[in-house]
Design a protein around this motif. Structure first.
Motif, PDB file in Angstrom:
ATOM      1  N   GLN A 153       0.869  -1.177   0.000  1.00 22.23           N
ATOM      2  CA  GLN A 153       0.000   0.000   0.000  1.00 22.23           C
ATOM      3  C   GLN A 153       0.906   1.227   0.000  1.00 22.23           C
ATOM      4  N   PRO A 177      -8.848  -9.455   4.439  1.00 21.53           N
ATOM      5  CA  PRO A 177      -9.582  -8.383   5.134  1.00 21.53           C
ATOM      6  C   PRO A 177      -8.713  -7.367   5.867  1.00 21.53           C
ATOM      7  N   SER A 178      -7.421  -7.604   5.998  1.00 24.85           N
ATOM      8  CA  SER A 178      -6.563  -6.624   6.670  1.00 24.85           C
ATOM      9  C   SER A 178      -6.236  -5.427   5.780  1.00 24.85           C
ATOM     10  N   PHE A 179      -6.585  -5.490   4.515  1.00 18.96           N
ATOM     11  CA  PHE A 179      -6.328  -4.341   3.630  1.00 18.96           C
ATOM     12  C   PHE A 179      -6.947  -3.090   4.251  1.00 18.96           C
ATOM     13  N   GLY A 212     -11.036   0.799   1.630  1.00 22.88           N
ATOM     14  CA  GLY A 212     -12.088   0.163   0.851  1.00 22.88           C
ATOM     15  C   GLY A 212     -11.527  -0.289  -0.478  1.00 22.88           C
ATOM     16  N   THR A 260     -11.136  -4.272  -0.656  1.00 17.78           N
ATOM     17  CA  THR A 260     -11.425  -4.996   0.571  1.00 17.78           C
ATOM     18  C   THR A 260     -12.540  -6.013   0.341  1.00 17.78           C
ATOM     19  N   THR A 305     -14.799  -6.542   2.357  1.00 16.49           N
ATOM     20  CA  THR A 305     -16.007  -6.046   3.024  1.00 16.49           C
ATOM     21  C   THR A 305     -17.037  -5.500   2.047  1.00 16.49           C
ATOM     22  N   VAL A 353     -11.539  -7.690  10.537  1.00 10.10           N
ATOM     23  CA  VAL A 353     -11.577  -6.639   9.524  1.00 10.10           C
ATOM     24  C   VAL A 353     -10.521  -5.574   9.837  1.00 10.10           C
ATOM     25  N   ARG A 406     -10.108  -2.800   7.667  1.00 11.58           N
ATOM     26  CA  ARG A 406     -10.432  -1.588   6.900  1.00 11.58           C
ATOM     27  C   ARG A 406     -10.459  -0.395   7.867  1.00 11.58           C
ATOM     28  N   TYR A 412      -3.616  -5.810  11.569  1.00  4.16           N
ATOM     29  CA  TYR A 412      -3.838  -4.577  10.811  1.00  4.16           C
ATOM     30  C   TYR A 412      -2.588  -4.163  10.040  1.00  4.16           C
ATOM     31  N   THR A 458      -3.526   1.433   9.262  1.00  8.05           N
ATOM     32  CA  THR A 458      -4.564   1.360  10.281  1.00  8.05           C
ATOM     33  C   THR A 458      -3.964   1.451  11.685  1.00  8.05           C
TER      34      THR A 458
END
Length: 622
Positions: free
Chosen positions: A159, A283-285, A288, A299, A301, A573, A575, A606, A610
């Motif tokens: 990222q 899901p740790s991305f 969104g 994500t 989610t 999660v 996000r 995370y 985050t």
């Protein structure tokens, strides 16, 4: 006039004094400043700028290390030093035009890292850096098999936004730099690798992948993902990557991708990146979605099973014009990326799903903005669109002001000048500035010259951009469906009764609006009644669940085993928007001790983006 005089002086110098060619070149370069001052990069691109990257790296899951060589083609304006950005990298060797040369790392800065100065000659055209990432590298998240959907193989993703690319590649890490790149990436056999580039559709047995990005992109858009995932096409130019157990579900969820691209093209011109694919990450991305060119990172989610949260895909697609094609020159100009993208997202959603749905999304955007304005009431300068982030982390400017105030400004502008005029203006703006960067000041000039002045329209542009708060002349967004939701909530508060049939066809946006507007006097019994009727604590829609958990924490509702459900959600999660919303609710409810107990267990799941936010919010330190 100044440029005319300078040009005449240079011509005179050539005629009268027979200046040497290299002296003339130097004078011209000094008079042509291509890059603006950048508070978040050590690079000096007006002296020597990178233009192309050849990257050869290996991904080592056993050591959690990326190692290899980055070779840059540079535009050298007679400089003897190339300055790159580096943070938490181990620099092994530097070469200039293939010959070993000396390098020096500057003093470490907490946010910016270190300046990496490489000794070059005025004639140097290529520079190579051999390096390794370290355990402190912030852009990378190394995931164990247990942290993935299929739990069979490890996973890695990067990222880069805003200034984290420098933590996995030494680079001139400013958005105003645009480079093309080629890459060779070695990964363990059996895994797939993809980048923000031309990508494989099938796994390569020996794990050696080659990539090409022919269009110039900003460094924050460099991206890599490695793991156990496959590809499935949606159309000839759109498709999805996901872990095998999720692939069919993801393809079905995002089956409108081609329609979105076509709708976007109809609005603002041809899609310039050839392919638009999406990879659903673990899901740790932290976001969104991330609009990496050709390959949006998303994500899980948003995979709700009913396409109800796919406005996120429209948003990331819109970035293919606003952000990737025309890019903010510095992070002080971030609203140019996000305000335009939210506006474009709403137009795509309106074109595909109607004005009602677009207006519901827009009203939620307006509510987000109001909450952000309240949060900045003691720091009003943070509510300006044009920011001054010098000395600050650019991540501080990535909030609802850039997104939602930026959108409201553009929506108000559209309503003032008329949609047809505004659409023609935006289409020309994207075409004229394609593959270039933009400052706020240059945009204002372009707006005046190409839209407002030719049509004799007065508009308070400077007030919107350079003042805090929201001007009085703002678009008023209305939704009949939200009005009906508010009426139902009012009736429920008075009677403690609700007709479940009325909610049967509600969109997630209607549910979110309903839950977000719970009054402070809402009782625990009323929470329990809603939960018993709709099982909101166990909602399979992550957006509805998030706002329900937020309100439950605020009102101290603890029914239906919700405490354990929230804990599980926060462990699963990553996000940042969801996680920070819930932890903020704990903090505001004076339940910080509970939040810290959950966070100590979930923190390792995370991404650093985050972690940095929640550490600061809860005052956590290891």
């Amino acid at each position: 006039m100044k440029l005319v005089v300078q040009s005449l002086l240079i011509i005179g110098c050539l005629i009268l004094f027979n200046c040497k060619e290299e002296q003339t070149s130097k004078a011209l370069s000094e008079d042509t400043i291509a890059y603006v001052d950048e508070p978040h990069s050590f690079a000096k691109p007006n002296e020597a700028a990178i233009t192309h990257l050849d990257l050869e790296i290996s991904v080592d899951f056993d050591r959690s290390v990326i190692s290899g060589t980055a070779t840059y083609t540079i535009d050298n304006k007679n400089s003897e030093t190339l300055v790159l950005d580096s943070k938490f990298l181990s620099i092994k060797e530097a070469k200039a035009d293939g010959v070993k040369t000396s390098f020096k790392l500057g003093e470490h800065h907490e946010q910016l890292g270190q300046a990496l100065g490489i000794d070059i000659k005025p004639t140097t055209r290529t520079v190579s850096i051999t390096y390794e990432t370290t355990s402190q590298t912030e852009a990378l998240q190394w995931l164990s098999p247990q942290q993935t959907a299929d739990k069979t193989n490890p996973f890695l993703f990067t990222q880069g936004q805003a200034i984290l690319t420098r933590t996995w590649i030494p680079i001139q890490d400013s958005p105003q730099l645009r480079i093309t790149y080629n890459a060779k990436v070695k990964v363990p056999p059996g895994l797939m690798a993809v980048m923000s580039a031309e990508n494989p559709k099938e796994r390569i047995k020996d794990g050696l992948y080659s990539f090409n990005m022919a269009q110039p992109i900003s460094p924050y858009l460099m991206a890599l993902a490695v793991g156990d995932f496959d590809y499935k096409a949606v159309s000839s130019r759109t498709g999805v990557y996901a872990e095998p157990s999720l692939l069919d579900k993801v393809q079905n969820e995002f089956s409108d991708m081609e329609k979105m691209v076509a709708a976007a093209e109809a609005l603002y011109g041809t899609y310039a990146w050839d392919q638009f694919d999406v990879i659903v990450l673990p899901p740790s991305f932290p976001f969104g979605g991330m609009e990496n060119p050709r390959l949006t990172f998303a994500t899980p989610t948003v995979v709700a099973g009913d396409k109800s949260l796919t406005s996120l895909i429209a948003h990331e697609l819109a970035h293919s014009w606003s952000g990737n094609l025309v890019t903010n020159a510095t992070w002080n100009d971030f609203w140019l990326n996000e305000g335009f993208t939210v506006y474009f997202e709403m137009r795509i959603m309106e074109a595909l799903y109607g004005k009602d749905r677009a207006n519901m999304l827009a009203l939620i955007s307006r509510q987000d903005l109001e909450e952000e304005l309240e949060g900045f009431k003691n720091n009003p300068e943070a509510t300006m669109l044009k920011l001054d982030l010098e000395g600050k982390n650019p991540d501080d400017g990535m909030n609802s002001i850039a997104y939602d105030k930026g959108y409201l400004f553009l929506r108000t502008l559209e309503e003032t000048v008329g949609r047809d005029r505004f659409d023609n203006f935006l289409k020309n703006y994207f075409t004229t500035h394609a593959f270039k960067t933009m400052t706020t000041e240059r945009f204002v000039n372009y707006l005046n010259e190409h839209l407002l002045e030719p049509n004799a329209i007065n508009f308070n542009t400077n007030e919107w951009i350079y003042n805090s708060g929201i001007p009085e002349n703002q678009s008023i967004i209305r939704s009949d469906k939200f009005s009906a939701v508010e009426g139902l909530l009012e009736t429920f508060i008075k009677t403690n009764a609700i007709d479940a049939e009325i909610t049967q066809d509600w969109t997630p946006q209607e549910w979110v609006h309903f839950i977000r507007n719970f009054p402070i006097e809402m009782t625990i019994e009323q929470f329990a009644a809603l939960d018993n009727t709709f099982n909101l604590t166990n909602s399979t829609n992550s957006y509805i669940a998030m706002v329900w958990y937020e309100q439950s924490v605020k009102h101290n509702y603890r029914g239906n085993d919700i405490d354990n459900t929230i804990t599980e959600f926060l462990n699963r999660v990553g996000r940042r928007w969801y996680v920070s919303t819930i932890f903020k609710a704990f903090k505001n409810a004076d339940r910080v001790d509970e939040a810290l107990e959950i966070y100590k267990k979930s923190r390792s799941n995370y991404h650093s983006v985050t972690v940095n936010t929640i550490d600061a919010m809860l005052g956590y330190s290891e």
